[in-house]
Design a protein around this motif. Structure first.
Motif, PDB file in Angstrom:
ATOM      1  N   HIS A  34      41.829  30.357  32.807  1.00 54.32           N
ATOM      2  CA  HIS A  34      40.887  28.706  32.548  1.00 54.32           C
ATOM      3  C   HIS A  34      39.787  28.732  33.297  1.00 54.32           C
ATOM      4  O   HIS A  34      38.987  28.457  34.156  1.00 54.32           O
ATOM      5  N   SER A  35      39.882  29.801  34.714  1.00 59.34           N
ATOM      6  CA  SER A  35      39.371  29.537  35.505  1.00 59.34           C
ATOM      7  C   SER A  35      39.547  31.078  36.390  1.00 59.34           C
ATOM      8  O   SER A  35      40.676  31.646  36.664  1.00 59.34           O
ATOM      9  N   LEU A  36      38.146  31.353  36.855  1.00 60.34           N
ATOM     10  CA  LEU A  36      38.330  32.370  37.275  1.00 60.34           C
ATOM     11  C   LEU A  36      38.810  32.220  39.489  1.00 60.34           C
ATOM     12  O   LEU A  36      40.454  33.056  39.823  1.00 60.34           O
ATOM     13  N   GLN A  37      39.153  30.800  39.581  1.00 63.78           N
ATOM     14  CA  GLN A  37      40.042  30.817  40.411  1.00 63.78           C
ATOM     15  C   GLN A  37      41.431  30.442  40.385  1.00 63.78           C
ATOM     16  O   GLN A  37      42.449  30.986  41.239  1.00 63.78           O
ATOM     17  N   GLN A  38      41.495  30.322  38.999  1.00 64.57           N
ATOM     18  CA  GLN A  38      43.063  30.286  38.712  1.00 64.57           C
ATOM     19  C   GLN A  38      43.687  32.007  38.496  1.00 64.57           C
ATOM     20  O   GLN A  38      44.915  31.923  39.230  1.00 64.57           O
ATOM     21  N   SER A  39      42.326  32.589  37.707  1.00 67.86           N
ATOM     22  CA  SER A  39      42.877  34.159  38.199  1.00 67.86           C
ATOM     23  C   SER A  39      43.541  34.317  39.755  1.00 67.86           C
ATOM     24  O   SER A  39      44.180  35.341  40.689  1.00 67.86           O
TER      25      SER A  39
ATOM     26  N   ILE B  72      34.493  36.851  28.116  1.00 67.32           N
ATOM     27  CA  ILE B  72      34.811  37.745  29.184  1.00 67.32           C
ATOM     28  C   ILE B  72      34.378  37.750  30.225  1.00 67.32           C
ATOM     29  O   ILE B  72      34.017  36.812  30.629  1.00 67.32           O
ATOM     30  N   LEU B  73      35.799  38.336  31.290  1.00 65.48           N
ATOM     31  CA  LEU B  73      36.147  37.364  32.246  1.00 65.48           C
ATOM     32  C   LEU B  73      36.076  39.111  33.410  1.00 65.48           C
ATOM     33  O   LEU B  73      37.323  39.595  32.913  1.00 65.48           O
ATOM     34  N   ALA B  74      35.508  39.563  33.793  1.00 65.00           N
ATOM     35  CA  ALA B  74      35.478  40.464  34.464  1.00 65.00           C
ATOM     36  C   ALA B  74      35.206  39.778  35.942  1.00 65.00           C
ATOM     37  O   ALA B  74      33.891  39.325  36.849  1.00 65.00           O
ATOM     38  N   THR B  75      35.532  41.074  37.190  1.00 64.12           N
ATOM     39  CA  THR B  75      35.596  41.011  38.355  1.00 64.12           C
ATOM     40  C   THR B  75      35.460  41.707  39.391  1.00 64.12           C
ATOM     41  O   THR B  75      35.604  42.383  38.762  1.00 64.12           O
ATOM     42  N   ARG B  76      34.692  42.126  40.255  1.00 69.16           N
ATOM     43  CA  ARG B  76      35.024  43.308  41.750  1.00 69.16           C
ATOM     44  C   ARG B  76      35.868  43.001  42.829  1.00 69.16           C
ATOM     45  O   ARG B  76      34.646  42.027  43.377  1.00 69.16           O
ATOM     46  N   VAL B  77      36.950  42.622  42.458  1.00 71.37           N
ATOM     47  CA  VAL B  77      37.660  42.562  43.667  1.00 71.37           C
ATOM     48  C   VAL B  77      37.676  43.322  44.879  1.00 71.37           C
ATOM     49  O   VAL B  77      37.825  43.908  45.033  1.00 71.37           O
ATOM     50  N   SER B  78      37.999  42.537  45.939  1.00 75.67           N
ATOM     51  CA  SER B  78      37.973  43.066  47.122  1.00 75.67           C
ATOM     52  C   SER B  78      38.908  42.402  48.013  1.00 75.67           C
ATOM     53  O   SER B  78      38.841  40.511  48.014  1.00 75.67           O
TER      54      SER B  78
ATOM     55  N   ALA C 249      41.222  36.344  26.239  1.00 80.85           N
ATOM     56  CA  ALA C 249      42.253  35.570  26.838  1.00 80.85           C
ATOM     57  C   ALA C 249      42.016  35.092  28.148  1.00 80.85           C
ATOM     58  O   ALA C 249      42.183  34.320  29.364  1.00 80.85           O
ATOM     59  N   SER C 250      40.263  33.480  28.076  1.00 77.11           N
ATOM     60  CA  SER C 250      39.867  33.666  29.171  1.00 77.11           C
ATOM     61  C   SER C 250      38.590  32.625  29.062  1.00 77.11           C
ATOM     62  O   SER C 250      38.261  32.620  27.547  1.00 77.11           O
TER      63      SER C 250
END
Length: 304
Positions: free
Chosen positions: A229-234, A184-190, A163-164
């Motif tokens: 569609h982008s990490l910005q959108q998330s 795969i969409l992965a991130t370390r949220v701050s 879904a990315s």
């Protein structure tokens, strides 16, 4: 007095392998950091430079990936035993293999009971949060008889296994990145969020514990439920969800490094890797940052 070569070993350290099982109703993830160390009849390599008994460390890395694809990873123990046995039994010069594995567990992200989700019933089956990763934060500034409270969290590691997408971007003669239609969409949220609470106005304090718990939940739900569609959108969806549901919050700032997962090319090994085994890259990485606030509110969270 002659010198004697003592105990020695060589190997490949910190091969990050992520195995995604897609053949079940719900995706399953195994995320390992694998270290391989081999010992044996390797004196000539040290004394004369002869490499005829040396298995390249690059081959060890490829084997780690290949075994994840061909045999799966039911458990770190079983996977490690299989690797160690293979290295010793397949190479006459190797008599000892040590496999060290760190496993990073992921929990499935769940929505609040009874609430409709944004993109249907399947998204929770492929959204994960890594156990024990985050640190809760807060910053209080008291100045001129007023309090400014900024709370948040850091190092909350999350991942969607589908879904990315990322496509339709600018391209020039230096662009080599291929468009991705399912990644795969992965991130370390701050994340930091500023409260509207003003001690000078005589308002009662928010329920700080509940506010944190709910803000964290809305960040996770928005990440899981957004077809990205982008990490910005998330990023925007996550901040918007917190502001929509937590009226005591006026502003949200997010920093989202892109934790890249690259599909391992096993074509030269004669193995078909159908979106199952990935290399979790450490650096460099994209870094997406942004602030979302209520209309009419002046942003006050400092930019790092």
């Amino acid at each position: 007095m002659p010198m004697v070569l003592g105990q020695n070993q060589y190997g490949k350290a910190e091969t990050r392998v992520v195995r995604v099982r897609r053949d079940t109703e719900r995706h399953e993830v195994k995320d390992l950091n694998v270290g391989v160390a081999l010992s044996g009849d390797l004196s000539d390599t040290h004394l004369t430079g002869g490499n005829d008994k040396v298995l390249p460390t690059d081959t060890m890395k490829n084997t780690v990936f290949a075994f994840a694809r061909e045999h799966g990873i039911d458990s770190a123990e079983a996977y490690g035993i299989r690797l160690a046995r293979h290295f010793v039994e397949s190479q006459p010069s190797i008599t000892r293999a040590r496999i060290r594995i760190e496993e990073y567990p992921w929990n499935r992200i769940t929505s609040a009971p009874g609430r409709d989700r944004f993109v249907g019933a399947d998204e929770i089956r492929h959204s994960f949060v890594r156990d024990g990763s985050e640190t809760r934060t807060t910053e209080i500034v008291w100045e001129h008889g007023r309090a400014r409270v900024i709370s948040g969290l850091q190092d909350l590691v999350v991942m969607n296994t589908t879904a990315s997408e990322f496509r339709g971007y600018l391209k020039d003669r230096y662009t080599t990145l291929q468009e991705a239609y399912d990644r795969i969409l992965a991130t370390r949220v701050s994340a930091r969020w500023r409260f509207s609470f003003d001690a000078c106005a005589g308002a009662s304090e928010p329920d700080w514990e509940r506010s944190y718990t709910q803000a964290r939940r809305h960040l996770l739900e928005a990440f899981a439920e957004t077809y990205s569609h982008s990490l910005q959108q998330s990023l925007y969806a996550m901040a918007d969800r917190v502001l929509t549901h937590r009226h005591e919050v006026d502003e949200v700032r997010l920093s989202l490094p892109n934790k890249h997962h690259f599909l391992v090319d096993m074509e030269q090994l004669g193995i078909n890797n159908d979106k199952e085994v990935y290399y979790a890259a450490d650096r460099p990485y994209g870094l997406i940052e942004g602030t979302v606030h209520r209309e009419g509110v002046t942003p006050l969270i400092p930019v790092d």
